[in-house]
Write a protein that holds these residues in place. Structure first.
Motif, mmCIF file in Angstrom:
data_model
loop_
_atom_site.group_PDB
_atom_site.id
_atom_site.type_symbol
_atom_site.label_atom_id
_atom_site.label_comp_id
_atom_site.label_asym_id
_atom_site.label_seq_id
_atom_site.Cartn_x
_atom_site.Cartn_y
_atom_site.Cartn_z
ATOM 1 N N SER A 1 -21.463 8.480 -26.552
ATOM 2 C CA SER A 1 -20.839 7.517 -27.366
ATOM 3 C C SER A 1 -21.835 6.598 -27.881
ATOM 4 O O SER A 1 -22.855 6.420 -27.560
ATOM 5 N N THR A 2 -21.250 5.722 -28.812
ATOM 6 C CA THR A 2 -22.035 4.552 -29.334
ATOM 7 C C THR A 2 -21.188 3.288 -29.288
ATOM 8 O O THR A 2 -19.817 3.487 -28.921
ATOM 9 N N VAL A 3 -21.811 2.159 -29.319
ATOM 10 C CA VAL A 3 -21.157 0.777 -29.395
ATOM 11 C C VAL A 3 -21.457 0.182 -30.913
ATOM 12 O O VAL A 3 -22.816 0.313 -30.942
ATOM 13 N N ILE A 4 -20.617 -0.118 -31.518
ATOM 14 C CA ILE A 4 -20.970 -0.795 -32.725
ATOM 15 C C ILE A 4 -20.409 -2.377 -32.725
ATOM 16 O O ILE A 4 -19.476 -2.420 -32.511
ATOM 17 N N LEU A 5 -21.436 -3.357 -32.456
ATOM 18 C CA LEU A 5 -20.993 -4.573 -32.292
ATOM 19 C C LEU A 5 -20.509 -5.131 -33.796
ATOM 20 O O LEU A 5 -21.026 -4.872 -34.908
ATOM 21 N N PRO A 6 -19.558 -5.907 -33.761
ATOM 22 C CA PRO A 6 -18.836 -6.438 -35.062
ATOM 23 C C PRO A 6 -19.318 -7.669 -35.725
ATOM 24 O O PRO A 6 -18.646 -8.766 -35.719
ATOM 25 N N VAL A 7 -20.597 -7.121 -36.074
ATOM 26 C CA VAL A 7 -21.576 -8.288 -36.847
ATOM 27 C C VAL A 7 -21.628 -8.206 -38.230
ATOM 28 O O VAL A 7 -22.257 -9.213 -38.821
ATOM 29 N N ARG A 8 -21.193 -6.833 -38.656
ATOM 30 C CA ARG A 8 -21.233 -6.886 -40.317
ATOM 31 C C ARG A 8 -19.928 -7.031 -41.026
ATOM 32 O O ARG A 8 -18.864 -6.246 -40.248
ATOM 33 N N PRO A 9 -19.980 -7.767 -42.103
ATOM 34 C CA PRO A 9 -18.455 -7.779 -43.019
ATOM 35 C C PRO A 9 -18.219 -6.277 -43.248
ATOM 36 O O PRO A 9 -19.113 -5.350 -43.452
ATOM 37 N N TRP A 10 -17.038 -5.925 -43.102
ATOM 38 C CA TRP A 10 -16.602 -4.793 -43.327
ATOM 39 C C TRP A 10 -16.946 -4.064 -44.502
ATOM 40 O O TRP A 10 -17.126 -2.863 -44.736
ATOM 41 N N HIS A 11 -17.155 -4.880 -45.515
ATOM 42 C CA HIS A 11 -17.380 -4.206 -46.924
ATOM 43 C C HIS A 11 -18.638 -4.434 -47.131
ATOM 44 O O HIS A 11 -19.261 -4.183 -48.438
ATOM 45 N N LYS A 12 -19.542 -4.758 -46.358
ATOM 46 C CA LYS A 12 -20.832 -4.889 -46.505
ATOM 47 C C LYS A 12 -21.619 -4.374 -45.251
ATOM 48 O O LYS A 12 -22.541 -4.992 -44.633
ATOM 49 N N GLU B 1 -20.692 2.012 -40.667
ATOM 50 C CA GLU B 1 -21.141 2.167 -39.402
ATOM 51 C C GLU B 1 -20.265 3.189 -38.833
ATOM 52 O O GLU B 1 -20.728 4.097 -37.926
ATOM 53 N N TRP B 2 -19.112 2.893 -38.923
ATOM 54 C CA TRP B 2 -17.878 3.425 -38.191
ATOM 55 C C TRP B 2 -17.871 5.090 -38.691
ATOM 56 O O TRP B 2 -17.730 5.931 -37.957
ATOM 57 N N LEU B 3 -18.154 5.042 -39.929
ATOM 58 C CA LEU B 3 -18.023 6.489 -40.624
ATOM 59 C C LEU B 3 -19.161 7.129 -40.076
ATOM 60 O O LEU B 3 -19.336 8.477 -40.035
ATOM 61 N N ARG B 4 -20.323 6.638 -40.214
ATOM 62 C CA ARG B 4 -21.567 7.262 -39.672
ATOM 63 C C ARG B 4 -21.391 7.798 -38.265
ATOM 64 O O ARG B 4 -21.950 8.833 -37.965
ATOM 65 N N ALA B 5 -20.863 6.940 -37.277
ATOM 66 C CA ALA B 5 -20.423 7.399 -35.956
ATOM 67 C C ALA B 5 -19.841 8.671 -35.816
ATOM 68 O O ALA B 5 -20.202 9.523 -34.967
ATOM 69 N N VAL C 1 -10.094 4.636 -41.394
ATOM 70 C CA VAL C 1 -11.265 5.320 -42.241
ATOM 71 C C VAL C 1 -11.722 6.505 -41.638
ATOM 72 O O VAL C 1 -12.413 7.341 -41.989
ATOM 73 N N THR C 2 -11.402 6.689 -40.070
ATOM 74 C CA THR C 2 -11.945 7.832 -39.276
ATOM 75 C C THR C 2 -10.801 8.687 -38.980
ATOM 76 O O THR C 2 -9.550 8.380 -39.389
ATOM 77 N N GLU C 3 -10.987 10.040 -38.586
ATOM 78 C CA GLU C 3 -9.990 10.884 -38.279
ATOM 79 C C GLU C 3 -10.109 11.501 -36.847
ATOM 80 O O GLU C 3 -9.226 11.872 -36.516
ATOM 81 N N ARG C 4 -11.332 12.004 -36.340
ATOM 82 C CA ARG C 4 -11.638 12.540 -35.022
ATOM 83 C C ARG C 4 -12.442 11.589 -33.929
ATOM 84 O O ARG C 4 -12.054 11.677 -32.873
ATOM 85 N N LEU C 5 -13.065 10.439 -34.500
ATOM 86 C CA LEU C 5 -13.748 9.824 -33.587
ATOM 87 C C LEU C 5 -12.692 9.056 -32.569
ATOM 88 O O LEU C 5 -11.945 8.222 -33.118
ATOM 89 N N PHE D 1 -20.667 11.345 -32.450
ATOM 90 C CA PHE D 1 -20.359 10.523 -31.277
ATOM 91 C C PHE D 1 -19.032 11.057 -30.692
ATOM 92 O O PHE D 1 -17.928 11.028 -31.468
ATOM 93 N N HIS D 2 -18.735 10.845 -29.257
ATOM 94 C CA HIS D 2 -17.372 11.208 -28.789
ATOM 95 C C HIS D 2 -16.575 9.988 -28.912
ATOM 96 O O HIS D 2 -15.413 10.230 -29.569
ATOM 97 N N THR D 3 -16.938 8.759 -28.656
ATOM 98 C CA THR D 3 -16.477 7.660 -29.017
ATOM 99 C C THR D 3 -17.124 6.416 -29.534
ATOM 100 O O THR D 3 -18.308 6.409 -29.123
ATOM 101 N N ALA D 4 -16.746 5.713 -30.449
ATOM 102 C CA ALA D 4 -17.360 4.347 -30.886
ATOM 103 C C ALA D 4 -16.647 3.003 -30.274
ATOM 104 O O ALA D 4 -15.377 3.014 -30.451
ATOM 105 N N TYR D 5 -17.192 2.470 -29.485
ATOM 106 C CA TYR D 5 -16.729 1.304 -28.786
ATOM 107 C C TYR D 5 -17.317 -0.101 -29.483
ATOM 108 O O TYR D 5 -18.155 0.029 -30.269
#
Length: 299
Positions: A4-15, A20-24, A61-65, A29-33
């Protein structure tokens, strides 16, 4: 074995945040936290977005993650309002939410609401009330409760979670009281290792410390008649000795992950790279680990 991965919430959603979440998801990855903080350490003076809105957007925006927090704490959360947010998140995501939950620490969250930072004992006391109450709120239509720290008066949570009987808890704990909560209420257990070894310890000492934590978790399960194999065991990387080594290369990851899967961990979470930060790493190596790491371990 899960990665799994951890995506820190530091980037504006539209920038870049959305990407990042779509890439995960694309990387498998099993889970994105994400962290559930108001701010965090070296990122305190920069952008930092809320965990619940971020996960809501990611769910759309995701379906399986699978999606979740690592971790939510009582530092600035109340079980009644948190339960309502979680039920909504579980609905929006179609049942893909995991709640990572811990007692909290002494960081910026601890005093942001104007209170004095709680001692370790006070954090454990609150956590011991927070988790069982949240469990009830997510499984019962109406809850009335009067505790030492938290209350609920006919708190309604209809229709409940999509996942039944409720969404899974991943309980972060290393001490005896927290491990008892993990054994009783958790579907998973989370650790970052032994913080005393982070700066001066060796990888070998860290492995032994984690082995000891596993044994204590096993005992906590035996004490209540639960099979420890019922719990997933999650290692959040980046806080053991030589933290950068995990994402240094595919071979380095395979070596690290193999040793920890042998200990009994079922899931390893790695941070998505953030340039010029404690979590800087080569994006190409990160993606190679995501797509090839588990296959290499299975050989």
């Amino acid at each position: 074995m899960r990665l799994s991965t951890v995506i820190l919430p530091v980037r504006p959603w539209h920038k870049g945040g959305r990407d990042e979440w779509l890439r995960a998801e694309r990387l498998g990855f099993h889970t994105a936290y994400t962290y559930d903080h108001l701010s965090w350490r070296s990122f305190r003076d920069g952008p930092w977005y809320g965990a619940v809105p971020t996960l809501t957007a990611a769910a759309v925006v995701t379906e399986r993650l699978r999606l979740g927090t690592l971790v939510t704490t009582p530092n600035f959360r109340h079980p009644v309002t948190l339960a309502k947010d979680l039920i909504s998140l579980d609905d929006i995501s179609g049942g893909r939410i995991t709640l990572g939950i811990g007692a909290g620490g002494t960081g910026f969250d601890a005093t942001a609401l104007g209170q004095e930072a709680w001692t370790a004992r006070e954090r454990a006391d609150r956590f011991g009330e927070f988790v069982p109450l949240l469990d009830r709120l997510l499984t019962e239509d109406s809850v009335t409760y009067e505790g030492t720290f938290y209350s609920a008066v006919e708190a309604r949570n209809i229709p409940g979670c999509v996942q039944r009987p409720r969404l899974p808890f991943a309980v972060a704990a290393t001490g005896p009281r927290g491990l008892k909560l993990a054994a009783k209420h958790g579907q998973a257990w989370v650790t970052t290792g032994d913080p005393k070894l982070f700066e001066a310890g060796t990888p070998e000492q860290s492995v032994e410390a984690l082995r000891g934590q596993m044994e204590k978790l096993g005992k906590a399960c035996v004490d209540i008649g639960r099979d420890v194999a019922d719990l997933d065991k999650i290692l959040l990387t980046g806080f053991t000795p030589e933290p950068g080594r995990v994402l240094e290369s595919l071979d380095a990851f395979v070596d690290f992950a193999g040793k920890h899967f042998e200990l009994g961990f079922t899931e390893i979470a790695v941070h998505a790279p953030i340039p010029d930060s404690d979590f800087a790493a080569d994006q190409a190596v990160f993606e190679q680990i995501a797509t090839e790491g588990l296959a290499q371990l299975a050989r």
